[in-house]
Design a protein around this motif. Structure first.
Motif, mmCIF file in Angstrom:
data_model
loop_
_atom_site.group_PDB
_atom_site.id
_atom_site.type_symbol
_atom_site.label_atom_id
_atom_site.label_comp_id
_atom_site.label_asym_id
_atom_site.label_seq_id
_atom_site.Cartn_x
_atom_site.Cartn_y
_atom_site.Cartn_z
ATOM 1 N N LEU A 108 40.301 37.409 34.816
ATOM 2 C CA LEU A 108 40.797 36.554 33.750
ATOM 3 C C LEU A 108 42.242 36.942 33.462
ATOM 4 C CD1 LEU A 108 40.071 34.416 31.593
ATOM 5 C CD2 LEU A 108 39.350 36.305 30.120
ATOM 6 N N GLN A 109 43.157 35.970 33.614
ATOM 7 C CA GLN A 109 44.575 36.276 33.430
ATOM 8 C C GLN A 109 45.373 35.024 33.103
ATOM 9 O OE1 GLN A 109 45.770 38.045 37.110
ATOM 10 N NE2 GLN A 109 45.665 36.154 38.258
ATOM 11 N N PRO A 110 46.468 35.204 32.359
ATOM 12 C CA PRO A 110 47.344 34.060 32.081
ATOM 13 C C PRO A 110 48.139 33.694 33.343
ATOM 14 C CG PRO A 110 48.161 36.049 30.988
ATOM 15 C CD PRO A 110 46.884 36.417 31.686
ATOM 16 N N GLN A 111 48.379 32.414 33.517
ATOM 17 C CA GLN A 111 49.154 31.936 34.658
ATOM 18 C C GLN A 111 50.557 31.541 34.200
ATOM 19 O OE1 GLN A 111 48.111 32.102 37.779
ATOM 20 N NE2 GLN A 111 46.139 32.907 37.086
ATOM 21 N N SER A 112 51.479 31.470 35.140
ATOM 22 C CA SER A 112 52.869 31.129 34.823
ATOM 23 C C SER A 112 52.998 29.732 34.230
ATOM 24 C CB SER A 112 53.737 31.250 36.079
ATOM 25 O OG SER A 112 53.258 30.375 37.086
ATOM 26 N N TRP A 113 52.058 28.837 34.534
ATOM 27 C CA TRP A 113 52.115 27.475 33.997
ATOM 28 C C TRP A 113 51.471 27.373 32.608
ATOM 29 C CZ3 TRP A 113 49.062 28.673 38.277
ATOM 30 C CH2 TRP A 113 47.686 28.585 38.108
ATOM 31 N N GLY A 114 50.951 28.506 32.075
ATOM 32 C CA GLY A 114 50.473 28.534 30.698
ATOM 33 C C GLY A 114 48.976 28.610 30.507
ATOM 34 N N ASP A 115 48.176 28.292 31.525
ATOM 35 C CA ASP A 115 46.719 28.344 31.380
ATOM 36 C C ASP A 115 46.202 29.764 31.566
ATOM 37 O OD1 ASP A 115 46.631 25.633 31.018
ATOM 38 O OD2 ASP A 115 45.948 25.166 33.046
ATOM 39 N N LEU A 116 45.113 30.060 30.905
ATOM 40 C CA LEU A 116 44.361 31.283 31.121
ATOM 41 C C LEU A 116 43.291 30.920 32.154
ATOM 42 C CD1 LEU A 116 43.860 34.184 30.104
ATOM 43 C CD2 LEU A 116 42.325 33.203 28.382
ATOM 44 N N THR A 117 43.181 31.679 33.242
ATOM 45 C CA THR A 117 42.254 31.305 34.320
ATOM 46 C C THR A 117 41.472 32.508 34.839
ATOM 47 O OG1 THR A 117 43.758 31.715 36.177
ATOM 48 C CG2 THR A 117 43.884 29.535 35.136
ATOM 49 N N PHE A 118 40.385 32.197 35.531
ATOM 50 C CA PHE A 118 39.697 33.158 36.394
ATOM 51 C C PHE A 118 39.091 32.367 37.542
ATOM 52 C CE2 PHE A 118 36.250 31.936 33.549
ATOM 53 C CZ PHE A 118 35.144 31.861 34.376
ATOM 54 N N GLU A 119 38.780 33.055 38.631
ATOM 55 C CA GLU A 119 38.224 32.401 39.817
ATOM 56 C C GLU A 119 36.859 32.981 40.144
ATOM 57 O OE1 GLU A 119 41.070 32.479 43.029
ATOM 58 O OE2 GLU A 119 42.689 31.968 41.667
ATOM 59 N N ALA A 120 35.999 32.120 40.692
ATOM 60 C CA ALA A 120 34.651 32.536 41.070
ATOM 61 C C ALA A 120 34.223 31.738 42.297
ATOM 62 C CB ALA A 120 33.676 32.299 39.920
ATOM 63 N N LYS A 121 33.250 32.285 43.012
ATOM 64 C CA LYS A 121 32.689 31.610 44.186
ATOM 65 C C LYS A 121 31.170 31.623 44.025
ATOM 66 C CE LYS A 121 32.954 31.618 49.223
ATOM 67 N NZ LYS A 121 33.535 32.332 50.385
ATOM 68 N N ILE A 122 30.585 30.418 43.982
ATOM 69 C CA ILE A 122 29.140 30.273 43.817
ATOM 70 C C ILE A 122 28.613 29.454 44.986
ATOM 71 C CG2 ILE A 122 27.273 29.502 42.302
ATOM 72 C CD1 ILE A 122 29.302 29.573 39.989
ATOM 73 N N CYS A 123 27.671 30.012 45.727
ATOM 74 C CA CYS A 123 27.039 29.321 46.855
ATOM 75 C C CYS A 123 28.068 28.792 47.857
ATOM 76 C CB CYS A 123 26.129 28.202 46.372
ATOM 77 S SG CYS A 123 24.782 28.759 45.331
ATOM 78 N N GLY A 124 29.151 29.517 48.053
ATOM 79 C CA GLY A 124 30.173 29.127 49.013
ATOM 80 C C GLY A 124 31.251 28.219 48.448
ATOM 81 N N PHE A 125 31.111 27.784 47.212
ATOM 82 C CA PHE A 125 32.084 26.887 46.589
ATOM 83 C C PHE A 125 33.000 27.677 45.669
ATOM 84 C CE2 PHE A 125 28.408 24.318 47.631
ATOM 85 C CZ PHE A 125 29.006 23.345 48.414
ATOM 86 N N LYS A 126 34.297 27.410 45.776
ATOM 87 C CA LYS A 126 35.303 28.120 44.982
ATOM 88 C C LYS A 126 35.659 27.308 43.738
ATOM 89 C CE LYS A 126 37.247 30.105 49.154
ATOM 90 N NZ LYS A 126 38.410 30.125 50.049
ATOM 91 N N PHE A 127 35.784 28.025 42.631
ATOM 92 C CA PHE A 127 36.125 27.410 41.354
ATOM 93 C C PHE A 127 37.250 28.184 40.701
ATOM 94 C CE2 PHE A 127 31.695 26.496 42.154
ATOM 95 C CZ PHE A 127 31.561 25.157 41.805
ATOM 96 N N MET A 128 38.192 27.473 40.104
ATOM 97 C CA MET A 128 39.171 28.079 39.221
ATOM 98 C C MET A 128 38.880 27.518 37.825
ATOM 99 S SD MET A 128 43.335 27.991 38.963
ATOM 100 C CE MET A 128 43.633 29.268 40.194
ATOM 101 N N PHE A 129 38.535 28.388 36.917
ATOM 102 C CA PHE A 129 38.244 27.997 35.544
ATOM 103 C C PHE A 129 39.515 28.192 34.736
ATOM 104 C CE2 PHE A 129 34.379 29.285 37.567
ATOM 105 C CZ PHE A 129 33.467 28.312 37.197
ATOM 106 N N ALA A 130 39.914 27.156 34.017
ATOM 107 C CA ALA A 130 41.178 27.187 33.289
ATOM 108 C C ALA A 130 40.969 26.730 31.850
ATOM 109 C CB ALA A 130 42.202 26.283 33.965
ATOM 110 N N SER A 131 41.757 27.325 30.954
ATOM 111 C CA SER A 131 41.687 26.938 29.549
ATOM 112 C C SER A 131 42.301 25.559 29.351
ATOM 113 C CB SER A 131 42.435 27.968 28.693
ATOM 114 O OG SER A 131 43.795 28.047 29.087
#
Length: 118
Positions: A94-117
């Protein structure tokens, strides 16, 4: 509204992995229906879990989700709880991004997700 269908070898087992991470199971078609399909959601983000058979050649199954990242927008107030719920699937912290969103990444069943505020 886009509602992606994610091809899974077993959508019912995949749904349990998503449930473990805090996702909701919206509906489940019975296996005997001939249309094995599970609807899942996280906040206002909806996905369908379908089967690979007939959609993904057997030799391509190891590459499911390759080259695709789903950008899932969730309320900023829910970021820490949602990140904690995905602890077994995290691929990025979980970390802030340069474009302003707070994000984290996860991989479930082979699918990649970026969760963003929001």
């Amino acid at each position: 509204m886009i509602k992606p269908i994610l091809a899974c070898e077993n959508p019912y087992q995949a749904a349990e992995s998503f449930r473990e991470a805090g996702w909701s199971i919206d509906f489940t078609q019975p296996p005997e229906s001939g249309d094995p399909l599970v609807g899942i959601s996280l906040f206002d983000n909806h996905f369908l879990l379908g089967i690979t058979e007939g959609y993904v050649p057997d030799n391509a199954a190891p590459y499911i989700g390759c080259g695709v990242v789903f950008y899932v927008v969730i309320p900023e107030s829910e970021m820490e709880n949602t990140c904690q719920g995905h602890k077994d699937f995290l691929t990025g912290k979980l970390q802030p991004q340069s474009w302003g969103d707070l994000t984290f990444e996860a991989k479930i069943c082979g699918f990649k997700f970026m969760f963003a505020s929001e």
